[in-house]
Design a protein around this motif. Structure first.
Motif, PDB file in Angstrom:
ATOM      1  N   GLY A 151       1.214  -1.130  -0.348  1.00  0.00           N
ATOM      2  CA  GLY A 151       0.011   0.152   0.072  1.00  0.00           C
ATOM      3  C   GLY A 151       0.758   0.761   0.068  1.00  0.00           C
ATOM      4  O   GLY A 151       1.897   0.500   0.233  1.00  0.00           O
ATOM      5  N   ASP A 153       1.601   3.345   2.822  1.00  0.00           N
ATOM      6  CA  ASP A 153       1.977   3.587   3.194  1.00  0.00           C
ATOM      7  C   ASP A 153       3.228   2.481   3.657  1.00  0.00           C
ATOM      8  O   ASP A 153       3.770   2.374   4.907  1.00  0.00           O
ATOM      9  N   ASP A 172      -0.821  -4.615   1.849  1.00  0.00           N
ATOM     10  CA  ASP A 172      -2.128  -4.673   1.607  1.00  0.00           C
ATOM     11  C   ASP A 172      -3.001  -6.096   0.650  1.00  0.00           C
ATOM     12  O   ASP A 172      -2.377  -5.984   0.176  1.00  0.00           O
ATOM     13  N   ASP A 173      -3.396  -6.828   1.988  1.00  0.00           N
ATOM     14  CA  ASP A 173      -3.980  -7.375   1.740  1.00  0.00           C
ATOM     15  C   ASP A 173      -5.851  -7.338   0.555  1.00  0.00           C
ATOM     16  O   ASP A 173      -6.875  -8.476   1.174  1.00  0.00           O
ATOM     17  N   LEU A 183     -15.869  -7.877   5.545  1.00  0.00           N
ATOM     18  CA  LEU A 183     -15.422  -8.164   6.903  1.00  0.00           C
ATOM     19  C   LEU A 183     -17.278  -8.457   7.542  1.00  0.00           C
ATOM     20  O   LEU A 183     -17.320  -9.351   8.868  1.00  0.00           O
ATOM     21  N   THR A 209      -6.597   0.414   1.407  1.00  0.00           N
ATOM     22  CA  THR A 209      -5.839   1.638   1.881  1.00  0.00           C
ATOM     23  C   THR A 209      -5.333   2.401   0.504  1.00  0.00           C
ATOM     24  O   THR A 209      -4.189   2.286  -0.060  1.00  0.00           O
ATOM     25  N   ARG A 257      -8.235   5.469   4.299  1.00  0.00           N
ATOM     26  CA  ARG A 257      -8.858   4.088   4.033  1.00  0.00           C
ATOM     27  C   ARG A 257     -10.567   3.558   3.208  1.00  0.00           C
ATOM     28  O   ARG A 257     -10.888   4.712   3.673  1.00  0.00           O
ATOM     29  N   SER A 276     -11.444   4.360   7.866  1.00  0.00           N
ATOM     30  CA  SER A 276     -12.104   4.110   9.195  1.00  0.00           C
ATOM     31  C   SER A 276     -13.199   3.596   9.515  1.00  0.00           C
ATOM     32  O   SER A 276     -13.218   4.426  10.711  1.00  0.00           O
ATOM     33  N   ASP A 289     -17.013   1.548  10.054  1.00  0.00           N
ATOM     34  CA  ASP A 289     -17.201  -0.397  10.727  1.00  0.00           C
ATOM     35  C   ASP A 289     -18.465  -0.138  10.536  1.00  0.00           C
ATOM     36  O   ASP A 289     -19.364   0.616  10.938  1.00  0.00           O
ATOM     37  N   TRP A 309     -14.619   5.770  13.487  1.00  0.00           N
ATOM     38  CA  TRP A 309     -13.316   5.325  14.943  1.00  0.00           C
ATOM     39  C   TRP A 309     -12.710   7.000  14.702  1.00  0.00           C
ATOM     40  O   TRP A 309     -11.436   6.643  14.948  1.00  0.00           O
ATOM     41  N   SER A 361     -13.527   1.641  23.287  1.00  0.00           N
ATOM     42  CA  SER A 361     -12.607   0.183  22.654  1.00  0.00           C
ATOM     43  C   SER A 361     -12.795  -1.030  23.444  1.00  0.00           C
ATOM     44  O   SER A 361     -11.971  -1.248  22.590  1.00  0.00           O
ATOM     45  N   SER A 365     -11.929   7.093  22.644  1.00  0.00           N
ATOM     46  CA  SER A 365     -10.967   6.243  22.002  1.00  0.00           C
ATOM     47  C   SER A 365      -9.890   6.415  21.624  1.00  0.00           C
ATOM     48  O   SER A 365      -8.534   5.851  21.817  1.00  0.00           O
ATOM     49  N   SER A 395      -7.721   9.475  22.611  1.00  0.00           N
ATOM     50  CA  SER A 395      -7.054  10.048  23.455  1.00  0.00           C
ATOM     51  C   SER A 395      -6.310   9.710  24.198  1.00  0.00           C
ATOM     52  O   SER A 395      -6.003   8.777  23.912  1.00  0.00           O
TER      53      SER A 395
END
Lengths: 454, 183
Positions: A240, A242, A246-247, A322, A339, A344, A365, A367, A385, A411, A436, A438
């Protein structure tokens, strides 16, 4: 005494035995594998079919350089698209009613107590634990109106991390995961009338390392028995932007579908269907044969007539499935699609059982999953997220509205099955008010049980 | 095949990375010998992908992901009849999850942690190792495991449930995950 996981892990590898890794063997093996890969492209089709198929996946998804993700920006899905920023704000008393809440202030050092699901007749499954060396768990049925707990008898010993499968008005069903990842498929059942536990094992069901399970509308329990474990393609995954592997679009495990009767341990049926993921509406079995989007078809079987049809859901070229659930004439598929330079590509696609895309919720990010009911729900829970978008949102299949319910997410992973029209929402609880993302961790969580107004 | 100079760079990378990879592999599988085998296979995969990895940088991230994949593949493929020692016998000596309170007081917290890790399903175990040994963020752990961030969170939470429950109410004391992240 306080033990820190990080410190213990570091101590565990502080004094390793001598390293005998043979780098010359690595070079030799690597060279041989490169030669095999190159040969695979020109060999006859009968010899190298498997390798060629895996390589083709990379070529079609990656462009001219099969090892490099070609696209740099998140692509737009086909059809209407909704984003987190499109959400309105849900208002208590107008869009939903808050039925109950519970705050666990210190999940970090003690698991304590929390909501674990909601029964079909509206009682909260209230969980305590696991605790102690024996990993003890106990449950109560909690009246959301009064907060009074009716503690249930202790479940049988030796159960590891049970997970609620169905919370009926007459019986509660839990998946009992084998501690070592092996062993027969096993359910724990509590008869609510007699308040007795039983353990169900079907001797005729094949054993596997992993199982997936769901109740069908015919009352049978459908079990996905792991059939094939996926492997990475020769040479590994593409890279990816980054620099990380990446799968997206990689193959995943497949299962053989079986079904069993809850009341007859001899009633085991091979459904003779290979599935990637499967789910049910109130009248149909819906499944894919794989989890990756490159060659995916969605199949629908009417359980009353046996009639089947399938369609191309037009998932993105690099999408892995997913989450996968259905209700009425809607199918909801949560996907990770890779990504890119700008983030993402996460999607929750809503489509009809005839294959028409209703909308796709797309974001960086996020879900999402159809969260309520057993084939009769209508609430898609979307969890964002990213710090600037954090919170839970609800997309209502009945009204096509997207509304934000909260501005933080916990989290911690909690919750379980809930009846149609209900939702469990978890907020962070911490010293700075809870986030989550912070720097101060959310030590606990605040759970809400809400009933959606439609 | 990579050019000779690429092989030199790969060997330099492998020499530098193999120690850390081996430690990670050990925590993932519980056996130093098997860890070495896993690292060897992972480095072969890195070799094959090397030309494009060096363009993108972050070779170690790829190697780590390859290693996790190798270990998880191995765990899935183990025959049900194969007898596998999931953790060094010496490490778990005196400690057994099943035996519970027959723990001798001299059992160390480290041994207890490794014994419980050995009993976790492979993906839960990988989540703990990636988050708390490799110190990956949830997002990076999700990339390494090829799953969603939500899955990493739930798998980690389940694993920590298990770990904490063993430490709780035992002579070992409290188990924390400190270090500034929530889990």
């Amino acid at each position: 005494m306080v033990n820190d996981v990080r410190a213990l892990l570091q101590e565990a590898v502080a004094d390793p035995p001598g390293d005998e890794t043979d780098l010359s063997a690595v070079l030799l093996g690597g060279r041989q594998r490169v030669r095999r890969r190159r040969g695979g492209g020109v060999l006859g089709s009968t010899v190298a079919l498997g390798v060629a198929a895996a390589t083709l996946t990379l070529v079609t998804s990656g462009g001219a350089d099969p090892g490099r993700v070609a696209e740099h920006r998140v692509p737009r899905p086909e059809g209407p698209v909704l984003r987190v920023s499109d959400a309105g704000t849900a208002v208590e008393g107008r869009d939903y009613d808050l039925l109950a809440s519970y705050t666990n202030r210190d999940l970090e050092s003690r698991n304590g107590q929390y909501f674990d699901g909601v029964t079909d007749d509206g009682l909260i499954l209230f969980r305590d634990g696991p605790h102690g060396l024996r990993n003890r768990v106990r449950w109560a049925l909690r009246d959301p109106a009064t907060g009074v707990n009716d503690w249930l008898p202790d479940p049988p010993a030796g159960v590891d991390q049970p997970r609620a499968l169905r919370l009926g008005a007459d019986r509660l069903y839990f998946l009992a995961t084998p501690l070592d990842g092996r062993g027969p498929f096993r359910l724990l059942v509590l008869d609510r009338a007699t308040r007795t536990w039983s353990t169900l094992v079907w001797p005729g069901l094949p054993r596997a390392e992993e199982y997936d399970a769901a109740f069908g509308p015919d009352g049978r329990i459908y079990v996905g028995v792991q059939a094939a474990a996926a492997s990475p393609p020769p040479g590994g995954w593409p890279t990816g932007p980054d620099g990380e592997a990446d799968d997206a679009a990689a193959e995943d495990d497949t299962n053989d579908l079986w079904s069993v009767a809850p009341g007859d341990l001899a009633d085991v049926r091979d459904e003779k269907t290979r599935v990637g993921v499967f789910t049910f509406t109130e009248s149909a079995l819906v499944w894919t044969t794989q989890r990756d989007g490159t060659r995916e078809q969605v199949h629908v079987r009417d359980l009353r007539t046996g009639a089947e049809h399938d369609f191309d859901p037009r998932l993105g070229a690099r999408c892995n499935v997913l989450s996968f659930r259905a209700s009425g004439d809607r199918i909801v598929i949560g996907q990770y699609c890779g990504t890119y330079d700008d983030g993402r590509d996460d999607r929750i696609q809503v489509l009809t059982t005839d294959g028409e895309t209703v909308t796709t919720l797309q974001g960086d990010s996020i879900d999402g999953w159809l969260a309520d009911g057993s084939g009769d729900g209508h609430l898609v829970q979307v969890r964002a997220w990213r710090p600037d978008q954090e919170g839970d949102l609800v997309y209502d299949l009945d009204t096509d509205r997207l509304l934000r319910v909260s501005d933080s997410v916990s989290s911690w992973s909690m919750g379980g099955p809930v009846p149609a029209g209900s939702l469990l929402v978890d907020r962070a609880y911490g010293e700075d008010g809870g986030s989550s993302a912070s720097m101060i961790p959310d030590k606990g969580a605040v759970q809400w049980l809400i009933r959606w107004r439609s | 095949m990579p050019e000779r100079r690429d092989e030199d760079a790969f060997v330099a990378f492998a020499q530098g990375a193999r120690g850390r990879l081996r430690s990670t592999a050990y925590l993932l599988c519980g056996d130093w010998d098997r860890a070495a085998d896993h690292v060897q296979e992972a480095l072969i995969r890195v070799y094959v992908a090397w030309p494009r990895l060096t363009k993108a940088g972050r070779e170690y991230g790829y190697a780590r992901k390859a290693l996790v994949s190798v270990v998880l593949d191995h765990a899935r493929r183990r025959s049900s009849t194969e007898v596998v020692a999931d953790v060094d016998a010496s490490i778990g000596a005196g400690y057994s999850v099943d035996s519970g309170y027959d723990l001798a007081e001299q059992v160390t917290a480290r041994a207890a942690l490794l014994a419980v890790l050995a009993d976790l399903p492979p993906r839960q175990r990988a989540c703990v190792v990636l988050r708390y040994f490799e110190d990956l963020s949830v997002a990076d752990a999700a990339r390494a495991l090829g799953c969603s961030e939500g899955t990493v969170k739930s798998q980690t939470a389940r694993a920590l449930d298990r770990l904490r429950s063993v430490f709780e109410d035992s002579p070992l004391g409290e188990l924390t995950v400190g270090g500034g992240t929530s889990w």
